[in-house]
Write a protein that holds these residues in place. Sequence first.
Motif, PDB file in Angstrom:
ATOM      1  N   SER A  10       4.999  -6.799   9.148  1.00 15.96           N
ATOM      2  CA  SER A  10       3.987  -5.985   8.478  1.00 15.96           C
ATOM      3  C   SER A  10       2.618  -6.627   8.659  1.00 15.96           C
ATOM      4  N   PRO A  11       1.691  -5.946   9.312  1.00 17.91           N
ATOM      5  CA  PRO A  11       0.359  -6.536   9.490  1.00 17.91           C
ATOM      6  C   PRO A  11      -0.326  -6.882   8.163  1.00 17.91           C
ATOM      7  N   LEU A  12      -0.166  -6.023   7.168  1.00 26.10           N
ATOM      8  CA  LEU A  12      -0.861  -6.260   5.911  1.00 26.10           C
ATOM      9  C   LEU A  12      -0.283  -7.456   5.158  1.00 26.10           C
ATOM     10  N   ILE A  13       1.007  -7.445   4.872  1.00 25.78           N
ATOM     11  CA  ILE A  13       1.579  -8.563   4.106  1.00 25.78           C
ATOM     12  C   ILE A  13       1.573  -9.846   4.936  1.00 25.78           C
ATOM     13  N   GLY A  14       1.657  -9.713   6.254  1.00 24.47           N
ATOM     14  CA  GLY A  14       1.544 -10.885   7.112  1.00 24.47           C
ATOM     15  C   GLY A  14       0.200 -11.575   6.939  1.00 24.47           C
ATOM     16  N   LYS A  15      -0.881 -10.786   6.854  1.00 21.85           N
ATOM     17  CA  LYS A  15      -2.216 -11.354   6.629  1.00 21.85           C
ATOM     18  C   LYS A  15      -2.304 -11.997   5.254  1.00 21.85           C
ATOM     19  N   VAL A  16      -1.752 -11.335   4.250  1.00 14.08           N
ATOM     20  CA  VAL A  16      -1.780 -11.886   2.894  1.00 14.08           C
ATOM     21  C   VAL A  16      -1.027 -13.214   2.863  1.00 14.08           C
ATOM     22  N   PHE A  17       0.173 -13.252   3.448  1.00 14.43           N
ATOM     23  CA  PHE A  17       0.950 -14.496   3.464  1.00 14.43           C
ATOM     24  C   PHE A  17       0.200 -15.603   4.209  1.00 14.43           C
ATOM     25  N   LYS A  18      -0.478 -15.273   5.299  1.00 13.79           N
ATOM     26  CA  LYS A  18      -1.241 -16.298   6.034  1.00 13.79           C
ATOM     27  C   LYS A  18      -2.330 -16.889   5.147  1.00 13.79           C
ATOM     28  N   HIS A  19      -2.982 -16.032   4.337  1.00 15.77           N
ATOM     29  CA  HIS A  19      -4.011 -16.540   3.422  1.00 15.77           C
ATOM     30  C   HIS A  19      -3.398 -17.410   2.329  1.00 15.77           C
ATOM     31  N   LEU A  20      -2.244 -16.994   1.809  1.00 16.43           N
ATOM     32  CA  LEU A  20      -1.570 -17.805   0.794  1.00 16.43           C
ATOM     33  C   LEU A  20      -1.133 -19.148   1.374  1.00 16.43           C
ATOM     34  N   ILE A  21      -0.616 -19.137   2.579  1.00 14.21           N
ATOM     35  CA  ILE A  21      -0.214 -20.383   3.235  1.00 14.21           C
ATOM     36  C   ILE A  21      -1.434 -21.282   3.430  1.00 14.21           C
ATOM     37  N   ALA A  22      -2.546 -20.697   3.882  1.00 15.23           N
ATOM     38  CA  ALA A  22      -3.775 -21.471   4.077  1.00 15.23           C
ATOM     39  C   ALA A  22      -4.297 -22.029   2.755  1.00 15.23           C
ATOM     40  N   ALA A  23      -4.093 -21.295   1.664  1.00 13.80           N
ATOM     41  CA  ALA A  23      -4.552 -21.755   0.350  1.00 13.80           C
ATOM     42  C   ALA A  23      -3.800 -23.004  -0.104  1.00 13.80           C
ATOM     43  N   ASN A  24      -2.664 -23.295   0.493  1.00 12.17           N
ATOM     44  CA  ASN A  24      -1.917 -24.507   0.158  1.00 12.17           C
ATOM     45  C   ASN A  24      -2.540 -25.771   0.744  1.00 12.17           C
ATOM     46  N   LYS A  25      -3.371 -25.634   1.771  1.00 18.07           N
ATOM     47  CA  LYS A  25      -3.929 -26.811   2.445  1.00 18.07           C
ATOM     48  C   LYS A  25      -4.728 -27.720   1.503  1.00 18.07           C
ATOM     49  N   PRO A  26      -5.641 -27.174   0.684  1.00 16.54           N
ATOM     50  CA  PRO A  26      -6.361 -28.079  -0.223  1.00 16.54           C
ATOM     51  C   PRO A  26      -5.440 -28.795  -1.210  1.00 16.54           C
ATOM     52  N   ILE A  27      -4.351 -28.153  -1.587  1.00 20.40           N
ATOM     53  CA  ILE A  27      -3.388 -28.789  -2.482  1.00 20.40           C
ATOM     54  C   ILE A  27      -2.683 -29.929  -1.740  1.00 20.40           C
ATOM     55  N   ALA A  28      -2.240 -29.644  -0.514  1.00 21.62           N
ATOM     56  CA  ALA A  28      -1.574 -30.666   0.299  1.00 21.62           C
ATOM     57  C   ALA A  28      -2.499 -31.853   0.556  1.00 21.62           C
ATOM     58  N   ASP A  29      -3.795 -31.584   0.693  1.00 21.19           N
ATOM     59  CA  ASP A  29      -4.775 -32.634   0.960  1.00 21.19           C
ATOM     60  C   ASP A  29      -5.252 -33.349  -0.305  1.00 21.19           C
ATOM     61  N   SER A  30      -4.823 -32.896  -1.457  1.00 23.78           N
ATOM     62  CA  SER A  30      -5.267 -33.483  -2.725  1.00 23.78           C
ATOM     63  C   SER A  30      -4.520 -34.790  -2.992  1.00 23.78           C
ATOM     64  N   THR A  31      -4.889 -35.432  -4.076  1.00 25.15           N
ATOM     65  CA  THR A  31      -4.225 -36.680  -4.469  1.00 25.15           C
ATOM     66  C   THR A  31      -2.993 -36.430  -5.338  1.00 25.15           C
ATOM     67  N   LEU A  32      -2.657 -35.168  -5.583  1.00 23.33           N
ATOM     68  CA  LEU A  32      -1.440 -34.864  -6.326  1.00 23.33           C
ATOM     69  C   LEU A  32      -0.259 -35.300  -5.464  1.00 23.33           C
ATOM     70  N   PRO A  33       0.592 -36.175  -5.969  1.00 27.23           N
ATOM     71  CA  PRO A  33       1.695 -36.686  -5.140  1.00 27.23           C
ATOM     72  C   PRO A  33       2.564 -35.563  -4.562  1.00 27.23           C
ATOM     73  N   TYR A  34       2.961 -35.758  -3.306  1.00 24.43           N
ATOM     74  CA  TYR A  34       3.767 -34.746  -2.616  1.00 24.43           C
ATOM     75  C   TYR A  34       5.066 -34.465  -3.359  1.00 24.43           C
ATOM     76  N   ALA A  35       5.705 -35.493  -3.893  1.00 22.06           N
ATOM     77  CA  ALA A  35       6.959 -35.284  -4.627  1.00 22.06           C
ATOM     78  C   ALA A  35       6.730 -34.350  -5.810  1.00 22.06           C
ATOM     79  N   VAL A  36       5.642 -34.537  -6.529  1.00 22.00           N
ATOM     80  CA  VAL A  36       5.325 -33.666  -7.661  1.00 22.00           C
ATOM     81  C   VAL A  36       5.129 -32.234  -7.173  1.00 22.00           C
ATOM     82  N   GLN A  37       4.439 -32.079  -6.057  1.00 15.20           N
ATOM     83  CA  GLN A  37       4.216 -30.738  -5.519  1.00 15.20           C
ATOM     84  C   GLN A  37       5.539 -30.029  -5.261  1.00 15.20           C
ATOM     85  N   GLU A  38       6.461 -30.697  -4.617  1.00 22.61           N
ATOM     86  CA  GLU A  38       7.737 -30.050  -4.288  1.00 22.61           C
ATOM     87  C   GLU A  38       8.607 -29.835  -5.527  1.00 22.61           C
ATOM     88  N   LEU A  39       8.589 -30.765  -6.468  1.00 18.00           N
ATOM     89  CA  LEU A  39       9.345 -30.582  -7.700  1.00 18.00           C
ATOM     90  C   LEU A  39       8.848 -29.356  -8.459  1.00 18.00           C
TER      91      LEU A  39
END
Length: 158
Positions: A10-39
């Motif tokens: 789906s072009p529409l939901i595919g674009k939305v999911f790509k934006h949501l995936i991209a929105a995770n980058k600042p979280i991944a780059d933050s100092t919040l421990p990775y283990a906490v993120q996955e938990l």
Amino acid sequence: MEPRLDPFASPLIGKVFKHLIAANKPIADSTLPYAVQELVRMRASQINGCGACLDMHYKEAVHAGEDPVRLALVAAWRETDVFTDAERAALELAEEGTRLADAAGGVSDEVWENAAKHYDEEQMAALVSLISLINAFNRANVMIRQPGGGYQVGMYGH
């Protein structure tokens, strides 16, 4: 189980999911421990019944070196001794942030203050963003019946 909608076709939901995936980058780059993120991702996904997200985050966490026993105990975190006080505070925040409809006041001051004892302001911002994003993914995946089980580590550039 067959999905009702293919988010990658789906072009529409595919674009939305790509934006949501991209929105995770600042979280991944933050100092919040990775283990906490996955938990936190796993706990919200358990509450929401999202097999696709549980599959993904379990496999990613194990691949990153997380103890499978800890991951197996996330749903019962209150009855274990394998999580730190900081992890417990994040899990409790994830639960209240996911179950907003269950409490008229949303996240209680007590839960917020407990998490804020363990995490600085930017880490709290990362937790709020993370809980919001995983809930968005959970809701979409549950609605379209995206099945769990077939995820391969790194499959979505995670």
